[in-house]
Design a protein around this motif. Structure first.
Motif, PDB file in Angstrom:
ATOM      1  N   GLN A 144       5.518  -2.929  -0.556  1.00 18.13           N
ATOM      2  CA  GLN A 144       4.877  -2.158  -1.604  1.00 18.13           C
ATOM      3  C   GLN A 144       3.535  -2.793  -1.925  1.00 18.13           C
ATOM      4  O   GLN A 144       3.362  -4.001  -1.823  1.00 18.13           O
ATOM      5  N   THR A 145       2.617  -1.966  -2.309  1.00 18.66           N
ATOM      6  CA  THR A 145       1.321  -2.452  -2.716  1.00 18.66           C
ATOM      7  C   THR A 145       1.124  -2.097  -4.173  1.00 18.66           C
ATOM      8  O   THR A 145       1.266  -0.935  -4.547  1.00 18.66           O
ATOM      9  N   LEU A 146       0.843  -3.077  -4.964  1.00 19.71           N
ATOM     10  CA  LEU A 146       0.612  -2.835  -6.389  1.00 19.71           C
ATOM     11  C   LEU A 146      -0.895  -2.836  -6.592  1.00 19.71           C
ATOM     12  O   LEU A 146      -1.539  -3.881  -6.526  1.00 19.71           O
ATOM     13  N   GLU A 148      -2.547  -1.538  -9.229  1.00 19.76           N
ATOM     14  CA  GLU A 148      -2.915  -1.146 -10.581  1.00 19.76           C
ATOM     15  C   GLU A 148      -4.087  -1.959 -11.119  1.00 19.76           C
ATOM     16  O   GLU A 148      -4.848  -1.483 -11.942  1.00 19.76           O
ATOM     17  N   ARG A 150      -7.623  -3.614 -11.522  1.00 18.38           N
ATOM     18  CA  ARG A 150      -8.923  -3.049 -11.185  1.00 18.38           C
ATOM     19  C   ARG A 150      -9.901  -4.109 -10.726  1.00 18.38           C
ATOM     20  O   ARG A 150     -11.055  -3.825 -10.476  1.00 18.38           O
ATOM     21  N   ILE A 163       7.440  -9.297 -11.720  1.00 18.33           N
ATOM     22  CA  ILE A 163       6.261  -9.803 -11.023  1.00 18.33           C
ATOM     23  C   ILE A 163       5.132  -9.751 -12.027  1.00 18.33           C
ATOM     24  O   ILE A 163       4.878  -8.705 -12.628  1.00 18.33           O
TER      25      ILE A 163
END
Lengths: 297, 972
Positions: A144-146, A148, A150, A163
């Motif tokens: 999975q790639t998080l 969120e 910026r 996490i």
């Protein structure tokens, strides 16, 4: 009087580990009894030490750029490291070979963490993503790639069910380190406005803030002292600061003496023993601190 | 069992086992050194294996001694111990190229393979590789040379050469070998030596000996050619001459009274060897025979004798320092300091020659003592003493200077001729003298020959005189030449007319007069424009818009020209000279003519673009912000700040340390399923997040997937049930009213494309039933067929051998039942396919009690028709739905029904054994009006059959003898 406050910080120099050339970015204790120490630095190496004896046991070479982060598996068999070369390196501790290289990030990886059984490694990168990599399968894609965040991820914490990542974005000043307490009720945030804050994990309220040190430019890790009674952090002048967790007041000596020539990049208290602590500095040295025996007894 | 596995594994790599084990034990030792607490077994034995063993029931711990002996190979396996076969072994031709390393294959510069043939085991060349043909080399067919032996060409070596060899050959055939060394003057020198005195040569015996050791220098190609033509060294070149001529050449002609040698006159002699006159190039401008004195530079650089000076060549080309011979000095390399031979002491002019033992004694050398060994220090000569010391008059010479031994010859100067008094240079006078130049001067100043004062023209005749002029000077009669101009052909009248026209144009009003010649006028002359042009130019592009002043003047000028009566004329600016003013006006005229807009119809087609140049006012010098600027900046900053604060209360809160709900955002995050598994966490949102879109592909969750899957199943399920519940007669699936032939595929068909979108792949059995060949069928589901076939109608196949055990009477009824059965049981798979009897007759069919029933023909015919219709409907239905199970049986059924041709049966009948014919006969008896129109059976057969008539077809026959094709199973 002395037993009321947090235990005194180990402030007497035990050994200096100085075979790194160039700044040392990270120093981590091994898991378990934590008899070993792993350090990574600008000289593209990871070094395994016996901090008690001050001897260098092994050098892990293979990084093409600086090493910015190290994490150690709970069985001490594997370590993962990351840095400027945009991929996570997985090492076999005993042989010193890189078992696996996990490319996928687009920029340097600032932080890397194993989960509790080292089946997943999380990597936080300058490309503002956290990627979770499966180590059980030979899958090349992240689980999975998080994405969120910026801005650049600076720090990571991977717990059993959570996490946490600290990023440069957001409303607080750039977060350079995040560390929850063992009960996961609060977490400690080091940010680049010379402030360390303790937040409530439940509602994000500010519980305490620790000031006095200077940390405006560089990543410097703050951590808890022994038994999580105190907060310790190095600063950009090379001083080691300690605060009372509850009261938020700096512990004596205030201001603390300058012990490193340059900024302290990483500070880590021994996970088990109360009388040991290690600091890594950009002056190229790693110093092991202990409480003298007479005070210990 | 484990032992067995192990031994099995090892048997493959028996010879590697020990080594691998060694490696492992090494690894173990090193591992244990660092991490004594970690168990080696755990690491080496895979968890999978452990689990397996535990499943089997073996205690891993207790058996660990045996189990540690693992069979995992770690590291690169070593090469097999026994040597591979010998390298010289024959490899088949097709393998050779592949297995030969690239370095071993000889290739030419173009990458083509060389050395075919014997080297690689045969001629493998072909086509591009190549001996010219696609097949490669083929032996020439035998051609008898008996008839044309004369024509047979002798093979030359070149025929067998490739381009490299030919190139080499060509190289060797070059006339002059550029690499060879030539001694152009070897012979001359030898001659000189012999002439100069054998004594000298003898004297220097050592040098001579050494010289003889050297290889003889080669003659130049010219010398060799001359020698071939009979020339000998020392002779002159040219035709042979008589004795008298020779004497004349030698300078002492035969005196008249001199006694002539008889013998001498008999022969011809080679001409005297005379030196070819060398005329030095004259590259100075002095008079002939004038020898300029040496300059000081020449003297110092020296070495030039007076002879050289005499020839006017003060050019003593300096040869420069000697370059040390050696490596690294190419022809193109320039000599650098490093390359100069530091040991070279043969400086020009000085007497410090190296004297080597083998130096042949030069005649002009004054000191000829040979020095072997260390040199003596140079003896200071008297000259040196004088030179370094004093001038001749006793004055000391400045240190670092040398007195020249040769007196400096100064240039001779001749006095200038007397210039007469009162002479003034006046070239015009000179030109006037020459009539030809005078005429040229009239023609134009550009033709004037420039009086060049510096370098006099060496070839003045080229410019000064033409051929005609020279001819005139010489008094030649001019050649009749062609007329030079078109005008020569014109009549005088035309010429006049042209002249008039030219004059009118020159003074013309039609064209604006351009500015007059500047040199001619000194007064203001305002050129005129026609009013039309001026007006148009005013409307058109304004060329001077950037210069407002000029623009204004241009406008004024145009106005004055457009309305010459009213508008004031343009006046020169104060301080503007008339010339400048005229030039300005000329510019205006030009631009007015250029920039006048297109007129009339063309003009309407174009729109002039409006170019607005917004150029900020540029202040020269450093930018110094004023108070206003500061104020502006402050305002802007404040605004920014305000904006920020308005925008971001969160930031504000953070600044005030008011952390909490203001500074916290909560988003639902869906971890990947694998992640949950790895973390050992239960899915927090097993049913998907309410009110949340399913996450991105990277964060797709199991929950969402599960959900989707379930809904899909639900979607599919009713569709699956559709066929079973379908009313056959309705001929439609779910919405019978909406879906019929009339509206399918039209725009208002809601169901359009739905079946293709929601298509479900049917079970494999169905595909097998449709597409698998009959043979496979028989093998695969033979026993099933047995059951299936029971109720089937008799298929009239093309297979002639198949025994038709079913009485033909049954053929009438089963098709219907069969058909109906298929439709009713479409959802059931073929394995459970149960043909039923006529729907009208039975609800359920019991296989054991099933009997074919006979239907009267009339009834049947109706039914058939209806049935056919149904069938057609259903076919379309099937196509539409794509979900109804289709099988060959049905197809055959349909075919048979529609076929119904007696010919087919005939063929059957022929083949049929008599026993079957009997059955047939029964059939014929029973339904005399059946569709089978066939010959009545022979009488004999009829008789045979008759007794059977009363009996109905026994059930056991139908059950034991399946109709249709005979399967392998049937014979078992």
């Amino acid at each position: 009087m002395s037993f009321r406050g947090p235990p005194p910080l180990p402030r007497s120099l035990h050994t200096t580990l100085s075979t790194h050339t160039g700044p040392v970015h990270v120093a981590r204790y091994a898991k378990g009894a934590a008899k070993y120490l792993l350090t990574g630095g600008q000289d593209r190496t990871i070094r395994l030490w016996n901090p008690n004896l001050g001897t260098e046991i092994k050098v892990y070479k293979g990084h093409g750029y600086e090493v910015l982060s190290i994490t150690i598996s709970p069985d001490n068999a594997k370590i993962a490291s990351s840095g400027g070369d945009r991929s996570v390196f997985l090492w076999d501790v005993a042989t010193g070979n890189a078992i696996r290289r996990i490319p996928g990030h687009l920029a340097r990886i600032n932080a890397v963490e194993f989960n509790e059984d080292a089946s997943v490694v999380a990597s936080g990168s300058y490309d503002s993503t956290v990627k979770l990599w499966d180590l059980r399968a030979q899958n090349r894609q992240p689980i999975q790639t998080l994405d969120e965040a910026r801005d650049a991820i600076q720090t990571l914490f991977v717990g059993s069910t959570c996490i946490m990542s600290g990023s440069v974005d957001g409303h607080v000043h750039p977060v350079t380190s995040v560390l929850p307490t063992s009960d996961a009720q609060t977490y400690l945030i080091q940010s680049l406005n010379s402030t360390i804050i303790l937040m409530d994990a439940e509602n994000g309220k500010l519980l305490n803030s620790f000031k006095g040190h200077t940390n405006n430019l560089y990543r410097s890790r703050a951590c808890f002292g022994h038994a999580e009674a105190s907060v310790i952090s190095g600063d950009e002048d090379g001083r080691i600061w300690a605060w009372d967790l509850v009261e938020g007041s700096p512990l004596a000596p205030n201001p603390p003496p300058k012990v490193h020539d340059k900024l302290i990049t990483w500070i880590e208290h021994h996970p088990k023993e109360g009388n040991e602590m290690v600091t890594a500095s950009s002056d190229g040295t790693v110093k092991v601190w202990k409480t003298p025996d007479n005070t210990d007894s | 069992m484990i032992a067995h596995i192990l031994s099995y594994t090892f048997s493959a790599d028996r010879d590697r086992q020990s080594i691998a084990n060694l490696c492992i034990s090494d690894a173990l030792i090193s591992a244990q050194k660092h991490f004594p607490q970690s168990s080696p077994i755990n690491r080496i034995m895979t968890t999978k294996l452990k689990r397996k063993l535990e499943n089997i029931g073996i205690d891993v711990r207790s058996n660990s001694t045996r189990l540690t002996e693992n069979f995992c190979l770690i590291g690169t396996p070593l090469p097999p111990l026994e040597k591979s076969k010998d390298t010289g072994e024959f490899v088949p031709l097709w393998k050779q190229d592949v297995f030969l390393p690239l370095t071993l294959v000889v290739r030419d510069e173009k990458g083509r393979r060389r050395l075919h043939g014997a080297f690689t085991g045969g001629f493998s060349a072909g086509y591009f590789n190549t001996v010219g043909s696609k097949e490669g080399w083929t032996p020439a067919t035998f051609i008898s040379s008996r008839a044309d032996r004369a024509k047979a060409k002798q093979a030359r070596p070149e025929d067998f050469m490739d381009e490299e060899d030919i190139a080499e050959l060509k190289e060797s055939r070059k006339l002059v070998d550029t690499t060879e060394e030539h001694d152009m003057f070897a012979d001359t020198r030898a001659e000189l030596a012999s002439r100069g005195g054998g004594a000298g040569a003898e004297k220097d015996s050592m040098a001579a000996t050494l010289q003889s050791l050297l290889p003889a220098a080669k003659d130049s190609i010219g010398a060799r050619l001359l020698k071939k033509m009979g020339w000998k060294a020392g002779q002159g070149i040219g035709p042979r001459i008589t004795y008298q001529q020779l004497r004349a050449q030698e300078g002492n002609p035969i005196q008249p009274n001199e006694p002539i040698d008889e013998e001498a006159t008999k022969h011809l002699y080679a001409p005297r060897d005379t030196r070819v006159a060398f005329i030095p190039k004259k590259d100075n401008s002095f008079g002939l025979g004038y020898a300029p004195g040496d300059g000081l530079t020449n003297l110092v650089h020296g070495g030039a004798g007076s002879g050289a000076r005499g020839s006017g060549a003060g050019i003593n080309v300096e040869s420069g320092p000697n370059i040390s011979a050696g490596f690294g000095l190419g022809a193109l390399n320039e000599a650098e300091d490093d390359d100069i031979d530091v040991y070279d002491r043969s400086g020009g002019g000085s007497k410090m020659h190296r004297h080597m033992a083998y130096d042949a004694g030069e005649e002009d050398e004054t000191d000829d003592h040979i020095v072997i060994g260390p040199r003596f220090p140079a003896k200071p000569t008297s000259q040196n003493v004088v030179g370094s010391g004093t001038f001749k008059d006793g004055r000391p010479v400045a240190s670092g200077f040398v007195v020249s031994e040769v007196p400096l010859i100064e240039n001779r100067w001749f006095p200038l001729p007397e210039i007469p008094k009162g002479w003034v240079p006046d070239p015009r006078r000179v030109w006037a003298k020459d009539p030809s130049t005078a005429t040229k001067q009239e023609g134009g100043p550009s033709n004037l020959p420039l009086p060049s004062s510096g370098a006099p023209d060496r070839r003045p005749w080229i410019k000064s005189k033409t051929a005609d002029e020279r001819g005139a000077m010489l008094g030649e009669t001019p050649l009749p030449s062609a007329p030079r101009s078109v005008f020569d052909y014109l009549s005088q009248k035309d010429k006049d007319r042209l002249k008039n026209m030219g004059a009118s144009i020159a003074s013309g009003t039609a064209f604006p007069k351009t500015a007059p010649q500047p040199q001619m006028n000194s007064s203001v002359d305002i050129p005129t424009l026609t009013p039309q042009i001026a007006q148009a130019a005013m409307k058109g592009f304004q060329p001077f818009s950037k210069d407002p002043e000029k623009h204004a003047r241009y406008t004024v000028y145009l106005q004055s020209q457009s309305t010459p009566d009213t508008a004031p004329a343009l006046r020169p600016m104060p301080g503007q000279s008339p010339d400048e003013f005229n030039k300005e006006l000329a510019d205006y005229v030009k631009s007015a003519q250029i920039f006048k807009p297109v007129s009339g119809a063309m003009a309407s087609r174009f729109a002039s673009s409006a170019t607005v140049e917004v150029v900020g006012v540029q202040h020269p010098g450093l930018y110094q912000p004023t108070q206003e600027d500061y104020a502006k900046i402050d305002v802007a900053k404040n605004e920014d700040k305000k904006k920020e604060e308005e925008e971001d209360p969160k930031k504000h809160a953070a600044r005030l340390n008011m952390f909490g709900h203001l500074t916290r955002e909560e988003k639902v995050w869906l971890p990947a399923r694998l992640l949950l598994k790895r973390f050992g966490v239960r899915d927090p949102y097993p049913d998907g997040v309410p009110g949340e879109e399913p996450p991105t592909s990277s964060a797709s969750t199991s929950a969402a997937k599960n959900d989707a899957w379930q809904t899909e199943v639900l979607k599919v399920a009713p569709e699956l049930t559709i066929p079973s519940s379908t009313d056959i007669t309705s001929g439609s699936s779910s919405k019978p009213l909406q879906r019929d032939l009339a509206n399918i595929g039209l725009g208002d068909d809601e169901e359009q494309g739905k079946d293709t979108l929601t298509y479900e792949r049917p079970a494999m059995d169905i595909f097998k039933a449709i597409f698998a060949s009959d043979d496979e069928d028989s093998e695969d589901d033979g026993d099933e067929e047995e059951v299936v076939v029971k109720g089937k109608e008799e298929p009239i196949g093309d297979n002639d051998e198949e025994p038709l055990t079913e009485p033909p009477a049954a053929t009438s009824a089963p098709p219907i039942s069969q058909h109906l059965a298929t439709t009713t049981t479409t959802t059931t798979s073929l394995t459970t396919y149960e043909p039923a009897v006529n729907k009208e007759n039975t609800g359920k069919v019991d296989l054991s009690t099933f009997k074919p029933t006979f239907v009267p023909l009339s009834e049947r015919g109706d039914k058939k028709r209806g049935e056919d219709k149904e069938r057609r409907d259903k076919k379309t239905n099937k196509k539409k739905k794509g979900k109804i199970v289709v099988s060959f049986d049905v197809e055959e059924d349909g075919n048979e029904a529609s076929l119904g041709s007696p010919t087919v049966v005939k063929s059957h009948k022929k083949e049929r054994p008599p026993k079957r014919i009997k059955d047939k006969a029964v059939d014929a008896e029973l339904e005399d009006e059946s569709m089978w129109v066939e010959k009545p059976p022979p009488e004999v057969v009829k008789d045979l059959v008759l007794p059977m008539l009363t009996d109905p077809v026994p059930e056991d026959i139908t059950s034991t003898h399946p109709r249709g094709r005979k399967r392998a199973v049937d014979f078992i």
